[in-house]
Design a protein around this motif. Structure first.
Motif, short mmCIF file in Angstrom:
data_model
loop_
_atom_site.label_atom_id
_atom_site.label_comp_id
_atom_site.label_asym_id
_atom_site.label_seq_id
_atom_site.Cartn_x
_atom_site.Cartn_y
_atom_site.Cartn_z
N ASP A 192 0.83 -1.20 0.00
CA ASP A 192 0.00 0.00 0.00
C ASP A 192 0.87 1.25 0.00
OD1 ASP A 192 -2.63 1.33 0.22
OD2 ASP A 192 -1.86 1.98 2.18
N VAL A 193 2.04 1.15 0.63
CA VAL A 193 2.96 2.28 0.72
C VAL A 193 4.37 1.77 0.45
CG1 VAL A 193 3.85 4.15 2.19
CG2 VAL A 193 1.51 3.31 2.54
N VAL A 194 5.15 2.55 -0.27
CA VAL A 194 6.58 2.30 -0.42
C VAL A 194 7.31 3.56 0.03
CG1 VAL A 194 8.47 1.88 -2.03
CG2 VAL A 194 6.33 0.61 -2.28
N VAL A 195 8.28 3.38 0.91
CA VAL A 195 9.06 4.49 1.42
C VAL A 195 10.50 4.32 0.97
CG1 VAL A 195 9.87 5.71 3.48
CG2 VAL A 195 7.54 4.78 3.41
N VAL A 196 11.04 5.34 0.32
CA VAL A 196 12.43 5.32 -0.12
C VAL A 196 13.26 6.15 0.85
CG1 VAL A 196 14.06 5.84 -1.98
CG2 VAL A 196 11.73 5.05 -2.53
N PHE A 197 14.34 5.55 1.36
CA PHE A 197 15.24 6.20 2.32
C PHE A 197 16.40 6.81 1.54
CE2 PHE A 197 12.65 3.35 4.63
CZ PHE A 197 12.57 3.81 5.93
N VAL A 198 16.52 8.11 1.66
CA VAL A 198 17.45 8.87 0.82
C VAL A 198 18.55 9.50 1.69
CG1 VAL A 198 17.66 10.82 -0.78
CG2 VAL A 198 15.58 9.39 -0.79
N ILE A 199 19.81 9.23 1.34
CA ILE A 199 20.91 9.99 1.93
C ILE A 199 20.76 11.43 1.45
CG2 ILE A 199 23.42 10.33 2.01
CD1 ILE A 199 23.72 7.34 1.44
N ASP A 200 20.68 12.37 2.38
CA ASP A 200 20.34 13.74 1.99
C ASP A 200 21.31 14.77 2.56
OD1 ASP A 200 19.20 16.05 1.15
OD2 ASP A 200 17.25 15.73 2.09
N PHE A 201 22.42 14.98 1.83
CA PHE A 201 23.33 16.06 2.19
C PHE A 201 22.95 17.37 1.50
CE2 PHE A 201 26.19 12.47 3.34
CZ PHE A 201 26.37 12.82 4.66
N ASN A 202 21.85 17.35 0.73
CA ASN A 202 21.30 18.61 0.24
C ASN A 202 20.75 19.42 1.41
OD1 ASN A 202 20.20 20.45 -1.89
ND2 ASN A 202 18.26 19.77 -1.02
N ARG A 203 20.13 18.72 2.39
CA ARG A 203 19.61 19.42 3.56
C ARG A 203 20.74 20.13 4.32
NH1 ARG A 203 16.71 15.66 5.66
NH2 ARG A 203 14.73 16.60 5.00
N THR A 204 21.82 19.40 4.57
CA THR A 204 22.92 20.00 5.33
C THR A 204 23.64 21.08 4.51
OG1 THR A 204 24.33 18.14 4.66
CG2 THR A 204 23.26 18.00 6.83
N ALA A 205 23.60 20.97 3.19
CA ALA A 205 24.19 22.02 2.34
C ALA A 205 23.41 23.31 2.49
CB ALA A 205 24.20 21.58 0.88
N GLU A 206 22.10 23.21 2.69
CA GLU A 206 21.30 24.41 2.94
C GLU A 206 21.72 25.06 4.27
OE1 GLU A 206 19.09 26.01 1.04
OE2 GLU A 206 19.61 24.60 -0.55
N ALA A 207 22.01 24.21 5.26
CA ALA A 207 22.49 24.75 6.54
C ALA A 207 23.85 25.42 6.36
CB ALA A 207 22.58 23.63 7.58
N ALA A 208 24.71 24.83 5.51
CA ALA A 208 26.02 25.42 5.26
C ALA A 208 25.90 26.79 4.60
CB ALA A 208 26.85 24.48 4.39
N LYS A 209 24.91 26.94 3.72
CA LYS A 209 24.69 28.24 3.08
C LYS A 209 24.39 29.30 4.14
CE LYS A 209 22.72 26.65 -1.32
NZ LYS A 209 21.46 26.65 -2.11
N ILE A 210 23.51 28.95 5.07
CA ILE A 210 23.13 29.90 6.11
C ILE A 210 24.35 30.27 6.96
CG2 ILE A 210 21.74 30.20 8.21
CD1 ILE A 210 19.63 28.38 6.86
N ALA A 211 25.20 29.26 7.21
CA ALA A 211 26.39 29.49 8.04
C ALA A 211 27.52 30.15 7.25
CB ALA A 211 26.87 28.17 8.63
N GLY A 212 27.36 30.27 5.93
CA GLY A 212 28.37 30.90 5.10
C GLY A 212 29.61 30.06 4.88
#
Length: 251
Positions: free
Chosen positions: A75-95
């Motif tokens: 009924d549901v399929v969940v894909v687990f994704v390594i996500d360093f895009n999220r942490t790259a967004e944090a790096a942008k904020i931190a400069g």
């Protein structure tokens, strides 16, 4: 010792047949919230889940994974994704400039965190009466899955899981494991105990398969040797690089 959580975990099995009944929305939300609470390295939360309920898209994932009916029937399929895009967004904020995805440590960290999330997801699903199975077969054609899910650079689909209401008439028995003594080693790695455990488990698993009427199944040594004698998903390195990952010690 009697403990409901320990009992649940020791009775875990892969569920490959589902009734077709829907997973309740509130239950799915609870499972996802529990999964999100799993630990991650430095609290980086470098795992994202892509939750798929559309039957057509589930069929596409099943095809990508090699035409697996256990995926198509979920009924549901969940894909687990390594996500360093999220942490790259944090790096942008931190400069700062993020480089972790271009290191072996980054790949290992991402895979470990995704594995922890997967185990948490399975335990939460089972606690609410649902069945799951990890699906490593999504790595059979990573390019197709990356395109289907619209994954950006610095992300990688490492594993998936099915979710559904188990068909109790087709529920598998709990599969035995190698002996605890050859799995949980005291103080240091013991090659002799591991070797003894493998030899003994060949007989244990053979007996178990036969008791299920599955006499065509191989032994542990036969099946692992057959699989691991080849690199069965041969495009992982290439697709990791195309997503911005490198297996190196210096970025």
């Amino acid at each position: 010792m009697s403990n409901s959580v320990i009992e649940q975990l020791t009775q875990r099995r892969s569920v490959r047949a589902f009734t077709g009944d829907p997973v309740r929305v509130d239950h799915l939300t609870a499972i996802l919230r529990a999964t999100q609470q799993a630990p991650s390295s430095i609290n980086g939360q470098q795992t994202s889940l892509v939750v798929i309920r559309d039957p057509e898209r589930i069929s596409q994932v099943a095809e990508i994974a090699g035409g697996q009916p256990q995926v198509a029937g979920a009924d549901v399929v969940v894909v687990f994704v390594i996500d360093f895009n999220r942490t790259a967004e944090a790096a942008k904020i931190a400069g700062t400039q993020q480089v972790v995805e271009r290191s072996a440590e980054g790949i290992v960290t991402g895979a470990v965190d995704a594995g922890i999330a997967l185990a948490t997801f399975q335990a939460a699903a089972n606690a609410l009466g649902y069945g799951t199975t990890p699906i490593g077969g999504i790595r059979r054609n990573p390019t197709a899955l990356i395109e289907l899910l619209g994954l950006p650079a610095r992300t990688y689909p490492v594993v998936a899981a099915t979710l559904g209401v188990p068909d109790s008439a087709k529920l598998a028995q709990v599969k035995p494991r190698v002996s605890l003594e050859s799995y949980a080693l005291s103080e240091r790695y013991d090659e002799a105990k591991v070797a003894e455990g493998v030899a003994a488990y060949d007989e244990v698993l053979r007996t178990w398969w036969d008791s299920q009427g599955l006499t065509q199944m191989g032994t542990y040594s036969h099946d692992t040797a057959k699989t691991y004698s080849t690199v069965y998903f041969p495009t992982i390195a290439a697709t990791l690089r195309s997503q911005g990952f490198e297996f190196a010690d210096e970025a």
